[in-house]
Design a protein around this motif. Structure first.
Motif, mmCIF file in Angstrom:
data_model
loop_
_atom_site.group_PDB
_atom_site.id
_atom_site.type_symbol
_atom_site.label_atom_id
_atom_site.label_comp_id
_atom_site.label_asym_id
_atom_site.label_seq_id
_atom_site.Cartn_x
_atom_site.Cartn_y
_atom_site.Cartn_z
ATOM 1 N N PHE A 152 0.693 -1.449 0.070
ATOM 2 C CA PHE A 152 -0.152 -0.024 -0.153
ATOM 3 C C PHE A 152 1.295 1.054 0.118
ATOM 4 O O PHE A 152 0.562 2.558 -0.898
ATOM 5 C CB PHE A 152 -0.372 -0.163 1.255
ATOM 6 N N GLY A 153 2.051 1.429 0.562
ATOM 7 C CA GLY A 153 2.876 2.045 0.718
ATOM 8 C C GLY A 153 3.826 2.768 -1.009
ATOM 9 O O GLY A 153 3.999 3.446 -1.091
ATOM 10 N N VAL A 154 3.704 1.941 -1.539
ATOM 11 C CA VAL A 154 4.662 1.206 -2.379
ATOM 12 C C VAL A 154 3.877 1.682 -3.895
ATOM 13 O O VAL A 154 3.833 2.834 -4.668
ATOM 14 C CB VAL A 154 4.693 0.066 -3.698
ATOM 15 N N ALA A 155 2.570 2.100 -3.296
ATOM 16 C CA ALA A 155 1.258 2.117 -4.648
ATOM 17 C C ALA A 155 0.463 4.173 -4.171
ATOM 18 O O ALA A 155 0.445 4.271 -4.882
ATOM 19 C CB ALA A 155 -0.229 1.461 -4.141
ATOM 20 N N ILE A 156 0.900 4.102 -3.024
ATOM 21 C CA ILE A 156 0.642 5.753 -2.149
ATOM 22 C C ILE A 156 1.864 6.054 -2.863
ATOM 23 O O ILE A 156 2.251 7.430 -4.166
ATOM 24 C CB ILE A 156 0.876 5.813 -0.774
ATOM 25 N N VAL A 157 3.352 6.159 -3.190
ATOM 26 C CA VAL A 157 4.812 6.563 -3.617
ATOM 27 C C VAL A 157 4.410 6.313 -5.084
ATOM 28 O O VAL A 157 4.587 7.337 -5.964
ATOM 29 C CB VAL A 157 5.808 5.784 -2.935
ATOM 30 N N LEU A 158 3.645 5.691 -5.792
ATOM 31 C CA LEU A 158 3.648 5.373 -7.211
ATOM 32 C C LEU A 158 2.102 6.773 -7.865
ATOM 33 O O LEU A 158 2.578 6.535 -8.524
ATOM 34 C CB LEU A 158 3.052 3.955 -7.642
ATOM 35 N N PHE A 159 1.320 6.714 -7.010
ATOM 36 C CA PHE A 159 -0.023 7.842 -6.965
ATOM 37 C C PHE A 159 0.881 9.430 -7.355
ATOM 38 O O PHE A 159 1.102 9.829 -8.191
ATOM 39 C CB PHE A 159 -0.571 7.094 -6.254
ATOM 40 N N ILE A 160 1.726 9.585 -6.405
ATOM 41 C CA ILE A 160 2.667 10.519 -6.025
ATOM 42 C C ILE A 160 3.440 10.884 -7.285
ATOM 43 O O ILE A 160 3.571 12.032 -7.784
ATOM 44 C CB ILE A 160 3.078 10.838 -4.801
ATOM 45 N N SER A 161 4.480 10.230 -7.680
ATOM 46 C CA SER A 161 5.237 10.165 -8.937
ATOM 47 C C SER A 161 4.399 10.268 -10.011
ATOM 48 O O SER A 161 5.243 10.854 -11.195
ATOM 49 C CB SER A 161 6.730 9.038 -8.008
ATOM 50 N N ALA A 162 3.316 9.747 -10.204
ATOM 51 C CA ALA A 162 3.256 10.199 -11.433
ATOM 52 C C ALA A 162 2.549 11.270 -12.296
ATOM 53 O O ALA A 162 2.193 11.917 -12.864
ATOM 54 C CB ALA A 162 1.203 9.011 -11.916
ATOM 55 N N PHE A 163 2.099 11.831 -10.862
ATOM 56 C CA PHE A 163 1.263 13.541 -11.493
ATOM 57 C C PHE A 163 2.632 14.395 -10.856
ATOM 58 O O PHE A 163 3.274 14.020 -9.918
ATOM 59 C CB PHE A 163 0.329 13.492 -10.443
ATOM 60 N N PRO A 164 2.662 15.282 -12.331
ATOM 61 C CA PRO A 164 4.072 15.865 -12.219
ATOM 62 C C PRO A 164 3.463 17.557 -11.270
ATOM 63 O O PRO A 164 2.910 18.382 -11.465
ATOM 64 C CB PRO A 164 3.880 16.838 -14.002
ATOM 65 N N LEU A 165 4.304 17.569 -10.242
ATOM 66 C CA LEU A 165 3.907 18.260 -9.033
ATOM 67 C C LEU A 165 4.860 19.370 -9.652
ATOM 68 O O LEU A 165 4.002 20.466 -8.921
ATOM 69 C CB LEU A 165 5.088 17.684 -7.641
ATOM 70 N N TYR A 166 6.105 19.272 -10.331
ATOM 71 C CA TYR A 166 5.989 21.047 -10.419
ATOM 72 C C TYR A 166 5.327 21.777 -11.522
ATOM 73 O O TYR A 166 5.623 23.377 -11.208
ATOM 74 C CB TYR A 166 7.237 20.874 -11.262
ATOM 75 N N LYS A 167 4.650 21.404 -12.222
ATOM 76 C CA LYS A 167 3.690 22.690 -12.441
ATOM 77 C C LYS A 167 2.856 22.186 -12.060
ATOM 78 O O LYS A 167 2.392 23.691 -11.599
ATOM 79 C CB LYS A 167 2.366 20.985 -13.798
ATOM 80 N N THR A 168 1.640 21.854 -11.293
ATOM 81 C CA THR A 168 1.545 21.970 -9.932
ATOM 82 C C THR A 168 1.813 23.364 -9.405
ATOM 83 O O THR A 168 1.399 24.836 -8.887
ATOM 84 C CB THR A 168 0.119 21.136 -9.266
ATOM 85 N N LEU A 169 3.409 23.243 -8.772
ATOM 86 C CA LEU A 169 4.027 24.388 -7.970
ATOM 87 C C LEU A 169 3.902 25.488 -9.016
ATOM 88 O O LEU A 169 3.630 26.591 -8.016
ATOM 89 C CB LEU A 169 5.178 23.370 -7.474
#
Length: 119
Positions: A40-57
């Motif tokens: 479950f922790g790995v799934a959360i990390v994969l979700f976070i890594s899939a979205f471009p956070l730099y664009k959001t910031l």
């Protein structure tokens, strides 16, 4: 789309096998609860890594500190250049790595829920 699901399935099964091997090597037994928590922790990390956070910031900071410019009348050459860039961006192949990570995370969560219900 089918390739993303297939790659996500292979990655999620591989992650479960890897977690099971590491758990077996460390604990000398297959602790299913530990495997489910780590997956479950790995799934959360994969979700976070899939979205471009730099664009959001970047776009969030632009909203927080807006820049005001004077009105410039439209330029036909500039508009044509923007139109050509937009059309060429539509023809480029899209990156599927984010899609693969999302499908892998979804499948890991589904496998974790199935393991929780069954065992």
């Amino acid at each position: 789309m089918k390739a993303n699901i297939l790659y996500g399935l292979v990655i999620s099964i591989g992650i479960y096998i890897l977690i099971a091997l590491i758990t077996f090597l460390i604990k000398q037994e297959l602790n299913l609860e530990l495997i489910k928590m780590v997956a479950f922790g790995v799934a959360i990390v994969l979700f976070i890594s899939a979205f471009p956070l730099y664009k959001t910031l970047y776009h969030g900071s632009r909203v927080a500190n807006p820049t005001y410019t004077v009105y410039i009348p439209p330029d036909e050459h500039h508009q044509q250049k923007l139109q050509n860039e937009y059309e060429s961006s539509l023809k480029k192949p899209k990156s599927t790595l984010g899609g693969i990570f999302v499908w892998a995370a979804i499948l890991i969560i589904i496998f974790t829920m199935l393991l929780t219900v069954l065992f």
